[in-house]
Scaffold this motif. Structure first.
Motif, mmCIF file in Angstrom:
data_model
loop_
_atom_site.group_PDB
_atom_site.id
_atom_site.type_symbol
_atom_site.label_atom_id
_atom_site.label_comp_id
_atom_site.label_asym_id
_atom_site.label_seq_id
_atom_site.Cartn_x
_atom_site.Cartn_y
_atom_site.Cartn_z
ATOM 1 N N ALA A 440 24.206 11.709 2.996
ATOM 2 C CA ALA A 440 24.232 12.833 2.060
ATOM 3 C C ALA A 440 24.361 12.307 0.634
ATOM 4 N N LYS A 441 23.661 12.969 -0.300
ATOM 5 C CA LYS A 441 23.729 12.588 -1.707
ATOM 6 C C LYS A 441 24.820 13.354 -2.448
ATOM 7 N N SER A 442 25.292 14.448 -1.851
ATOM 8 C CA SER A 442 26.342 15.255 -2.459
ATOM 9 C C SER A 442 27.261 15.739 -1.349
ATOM 10 N N GLY A 443 28.414 16.299 -1.753
ATOM 11 C CA GLY A 443 29.265 16.864 -0.713
ATOM 12 C C GLY A 443 30.715 17.030 -1.108
ATOM 13 N N VAL A 444 31.326 18.048 -0.517
ATOM 14 C CA VAL A 444 32.766 18.263 -0.603
ATOM 15 C C VAL A 444 33.291 18.428 0.808
ATOM 16 N N VAL A 445 34.528 18.036 1.015
ATOM 17 C CA VAL A 445 35.156 18.155 2.328
ATOM 18 C C VAL A 445 36.020 19.407 2.352
ATOM 19 N N VAL A 446 35.909 20.176 3.432
ATOM 20 C CA VAL A 446 36.761 21.354 3.614
ATOM 21 C C VAL A 446 38.160 20.860 3.972
ATOM 22 N N THR A 447 39.133 21.119 3.101
ATOM 23 C CA THR A 447 40.501 20.616 3.326
ATOM 24 C C THR A 447 41.432 21.667 3.903
ATOM 25 N N GLY A 448 40.990 22.932 3.928
ATOM 26 C CA GLY A 448 41.824 23.990 4.497
ATOM 27 C C GLY A 448 41.017 25.255 4.698
ATOM 28 N N LYS A 462 38.204 22.830 9.099
ATOM 29 C CA LYS A 462 38.726 21.777 8.231
ATOM 30 C C LYS A 462 38.079 20.437 8.592
ATOM 31 N N GLY A 463 37.690 19.684 7.553
ATOM 32 C CA GLY A 463 37.102 18.370 7.781
ATOM 33 C C GLY A 463 35.595 18.321 7.690
ATOM 34 N N LEU A 464 34.922 19.497 7.707
ATOM 35 C CA LEU A 464 33.467 19.498 7.633
ATOM 36 C C LEU A 464 32.995 19.136 6.231
ATOM 37 N N LEU A 465 31.811 18.548 6.159
ATOM 38 C CA LEU A 465 31.215 18.149 4.890
ATOM 39 C C LEU A 465 30.212 19.216 4.461
ATOM 40 N N VAL A 466 30.486 19.894 3.354
ATOM 41 C CA VAL A 466 29.575 20.885 2.777
ATOM 42 C C VAL A 466 28.781 20.192 1.682
ATOM 43 N N THR A 467 27.448 20.239 1.773
ATOM 44 C CA THR A 467 26.599 19.503 0.828
ATOM 45 C C THR A 467 25.960 20.392 -0.229
#
Length: 507
Positions: A440-448, A462-467
């Motif tokens: 992935a070139k971008s992304g945030v992790v779901v922390t809660g 929680k823990g999934l990568l949203v791009t």
């Protein structure tokens, strides 16, 4: 004569084009059909009075064996994973789900459902595997990817890149009768294709293997109930166990293989044995194919299970429990709690009601209810008959999604444009290492994730990568906030990636 030849040639070309176009459209529409409907194209309707078929198993074995495959998995060394139900299940309560060092390799079985390579197996056969290889009946070895997996039913759907594969015909597990002959087909103990015969010993069998820590209420629970009038809250048991029990010899390696009737129709997916030694002692258990059909169709459509829930916790009544609860009924499911905002609450069910029937079918034990609900989706309706103060009542319950009082569609309609607050999630920038892992070139992790809000309703955990959000790359919570108003036609789109592959949700 020349003119007649040209006409014949034109007719031939036109016919070939029409046939080719039909075949192309037929293949294009395959994934729009359920597995059961897709198989109707492959197998002519052959209605029989009994599911048992002939006593001679030669034809059934010959028809099924080519479509049962050997699955080999490999794991990174040094990890920990729970032992598989097939390997360690002890019917008398010993051993069980101990943690052990992961093997570098393991094997199981699978059943081909479509000529283009969709294969059903057990979740515990492929869970946490770094590499999955499938050995076909012609000795070819092909790599497989996971389409979807579900620990609550121990089912998984994998896919290989192949065509014109042999297929096992799906049967109807509701028609299976206690005492009828069945065959177990698989690769036990790393042997080649093996067929064993036995009878159906029982149906709707729950063995507690998928949720050992979710038990019936304890003596202390009943003491508290008698003292306070309230049954203590217990963790919801989301596993579904309604096994077909057979005495056909099943051993480690048979996991994910076929249980078929004497017509060669798939009636179950072999999943577990009851043994103190780890090998067959006459008790094997298979997941009914009618439950598997819904789960597998969900895997192909969504990559995960869209499960509907009534919204109650319950205990199975017997004479002892009825005496402790001071109720006259000694059969049915005693409602311990009705979850707020659930379908059961909307339908008027109350604590202390006793569920007696579902869609006119008598409920004797929890598997009778769980399997039938497990075949349905959020939004489906069921007719429940229950007893209250000795009087039978009927009600219709609309099933709702996992843990959500409101379905995602309703949240979207009522909520207007989404915001991070309405999403009900918190985010942190993804590390470069994590993005590289998933390409992935971008992304945030779901922390809660906040229970009851949009992400919870969509099963984004929680823990999934949203791009990306609404097609825009996101690398921070501010990026998400900026992208949310850019929805098209009032629809918000969330994209990301997991170990199982890419996902996209629109609401």
């Amino acid at each position: 004569m020349k003119r007649i030849g040209l006409i014949a040639l034109a007719a031939f070309i036109g016919g070939a084009a029409a046939l080719g176009g039909y075949k192309w459209m037929e293949h294009k529409n395959d994934n729009l059909l359920s597995f059961a409907d897709q198989q109707k194209v492959l197998f002519a309707s052959n209605a029989k009075i009994s599911s048992a078929g002939a006593v001679d198993f030669v034809e059934a074995a010959a028809a099924v064996s080519p479509a049962v495959v050997h699955i080999k998995t490999s794991y990174s060394g040094g990890g920990e994973r729970s032992s598989s139900p097939m390997d360690m299940f002890d019917f008398f309560g010993g051993g069980g789900r101990k943690m052990q060092r992961a093997p570098r390799a393991a094997s199981g079985s699978g059943v081909i459902l479509t000529p283009d390579g969709y294969i059903v197996t057990n979740n515990h056969v492929v869970d946490n595997a770094d590499k999955i290889e499938v050995i076909l009946s012609d000795r070819r070895k092909v790599s497989a990817t996971i389409v979807g997996k579900d620990p609550n039913t121990d089912l998984a759907l994998i896919k290989v890149d192949a065509t014109d594969l042999p297929v096992v015909k799906m049967g109807n597990s509701d028609n299976v009768q206690i005492g009828e002959w069945v065959l177990a087909v698989g690769f036990p103990l790393d042997l080649q294709t093996t067929v064993t015969a036995g009878i159906v010993s029982a149906k709707s069998r729950s063995i507690g293997i998928l949720a050992r820590d979710q038990q019936q209420p304890s003596e202390e629970d009943f003491e508290e109930y008698q003292r306070t009038g309230k049954m203590p809250a217990r963790a919801a048991n989301t596993s579904i166990e309604s096994y077909i029990q057979t005495d056909a010899a099943i051993n480690p390696g048979n996991s994910g293989g076929a249980l078929v009737n004497a017509n060669g129709e798939l009636v179950g997916i072999n999943a577990a044995i009851a043994s103190q030694t780890g090998t067959n002692v006459g008790y094997g258990f298979a997941i009914p194919v009618n439950l598997a059909k819904k789960i597998l169709d969900d895997f192909r459509k969504y990559g995960a299970v869209k499960r509907g829930y009534i919204g109650v916790t319950f205990s199975t009544l017997d004479a002892d429990l009825a005496e402790k609860l001071n109720v006259k009924d000694n059969s049915g499911l005693y409602v311990n709690e009705v979850l707020p905002g659930s379908g059961a609450a909307a339908a008027g069910l109350l604590k202390g009601d006793i569920i007696k029937k579902i869609d006119g079918n008598i409920i004797y034990d929890s598997p009778d209810l769980q399997e039938k609900i497990g075949r349905l989706s959020p939004g489906d309706k069921v007719e429940l008959t229950y007893s209250r103060n000795g009087q039978l009542k009927d009600t219709r319950v609309t099933l709702k999604g996992d843990g959500a009082a409101t379905k995602p569609e309703a949240i979207a309609k009522n909520g207007g444009s989404a915001s991070i607050e309405k999403l009900g999630a918190s985010f942190a920038p993804a590390s470069a290492q994590l993005k590289n892992k998933y390409g992935a070139k971008s992304g945030v992790v779901v922390t809660g994730v906040v229970p009851g809000k949009i992400f919870d309703s969509l099963d984004i955990s929680k823990g999934l990568l949203v791009t990306a959000v609404n097609g825009r790359p996101v690398n921070s919570a501010k990026d998400i906030e900026a992208a949310l108003p850019q929805s098209r036609n009032g629809m918000t789109t969330i994209s990301g990636v997991t170990a199982e592959g890419k996902f996209t949700y629109s609401f």
